[in-house]
Enzyme design. Structure first.
Site, PDB file in Angstrom:
ATOM      1  CB  SER A  55      13.949  95.332 -19.221  1.00  0.00           C
ATOM      2  OG  SER A  55      14.703  94.164 -19.045  1.00  0.00           O
ATOM      3  CG  ASP A  75      19.968  96.143 -13.976  1.00  0.00           C
ATOM      4  OD1 ASP A  75      19.903  94.901 -14.045  1.00  0.00           O
ATOM      5  OD2 ASP A  75      19.396  96.906 -14.780  1.00  0.00           O
ATOM      6  CG  HIS A  97      16.121  95.062 -14.216  1.00  0.00           C
ATOM      7  ND1 HIS A  97      16.856  95.536 -15.280  1.00  0.00           N
ATOM      8  CD2 HIS A  97      15.022  94.481 -14.746  1.00  0.00           C
ATOM      9  CE1 HIS A  97      16.233  95.236 -16.400  1.00  0.00           C
ATOM     10  NE2 HIS A  97      15.114  94.606 -16.111  1.00  0.00           N
TER      11      HIS A  97
END
Length: 287
Positions: free
Chosen positions: A129, A223, A253
């Site tokens: 991320s 996601d 995610h």
């Protein structure tokens, strides 16, 4: 909640996810420029390939503790040393503070390779991320500062640009683990001004990506960031960067952190470990 309270909750919620997993031949915490680093060595082999792993959390949350199990899994499965870093979090520390810390830590790993028991020619960088964002941007900084190219980049469901894509509409809402308002807040936390979101070191999808290390992108199908990850994979490949991209069907995610209960996460980690071993071997075989 304020950021301090959110961080405390995040640490408690993730505590059970970091339990168990591989045991290391060596684990030690270190301090570098006031930042905490944690080294995991799966075997006594020296010098070993190494990866600096950068935790996610929107530049705002998480730590080397929340990602401890994930780092040990990489170390054990790929047979590498993994070093995690507690970089400065936003909004207290805005761009480019964390990015410069990551770039400095990579320089430090090269300079202290002998004492760390790692091979300076086989250093990778990885992250999830926001951590994947910092990994790519650190490689951009290194390229432009004429530092040696790293052996590889491991990029997990990265936040590579702030603009919405088609996946924002498809995978927003409570059933999913990252929602659009939360991601928008993370971007806002990271920068001083909205105009900064166009900076290629903030949003590396907008950068010139030539001469970067080989990349493996793990993309979660369900996601909101899936769209920018597919775009990043295409742009890296178009720039001549050796690129492997795998989309994991049904994954959301942060799915890799569920490796203790998720066969899909475990398979993804095995895919990445095999790729890491290959790129480390390629670097080792250079004339």
């Amino acid at each position: 909640m304020d950021h301090v309270a959110r961080r405390a909750v995040a640490e408690r919620v993730r505590e059970r996810w970091r339990r168990g997993g591989p045991e290391m031949a060596e684990t030690r915490d270190m301090s570098w420029h006031g930042l905490r680093l944690r080294l995991h060595r799966p075997t006594s082999d020296r010098p070993a390939p190494a990866m600096l792993y950068i935790h996610g959390g929107g530049w705002t949350l998480f730590s080397v503790d929340t990602h401890d199990r994930l780092m040990r899994e990489y170390a054990a499965r790929a047979g590498i040393v993994v070093i995690g870093i507690d970089y400065s979090l936003s909004p207290e520390s805005k761009f480019p503070v964390a990015l410069e810390e990551i770039a400095g830590a990579l320089d430090w790993m090269e300079e202290k390779a002998e004492s760390l028991g790692i091979d300076p020619d086989r250093i990778l960088v990885g992250g999830d991320s926001a951590g994947a964002n910092l990994a790519v941007s650190a490689c951009l900084l290194r390229r432009d500062r004429h530092r040696a190219r790293l052996a590889g980049m491991v990029l997990n469901y990265g936040a590579f640009a702030a603009e919405p894509t088609e996946s924002y509409d498809a995978f927003d809402g409570p059933p999913f683990s990252l929602e659009v308002p939360e991601m928008d807040q993370f971007w806002s936390n990271y920068v001083d001004r909205p105009e900064d979101l166009a900076n290629p070191l903030v949003a590396p999808l907008h950068a010139e990506l030539h001469d970067l290390p080989p990349a493996f992108l793990a993309i979660a199908e369900c996601d909101i960031l899936a769209g920018c990850n597919h775009a990043m994979a295409r742009k890296l490949a178009a720039a001549g960067v050796p690129t492997a991209a795998a989309t994991y069907a049904g994954a959301t995610h942060s799915f890799l952190e569920a490796m203790s209960i998720s066969p899909l996460a475990s398979r993804a980690l095995d895919d990445q470990a095999a790729w890491i071993a290959r790129v480390a071997a390629d670097r080792d075989d250079r004339p």
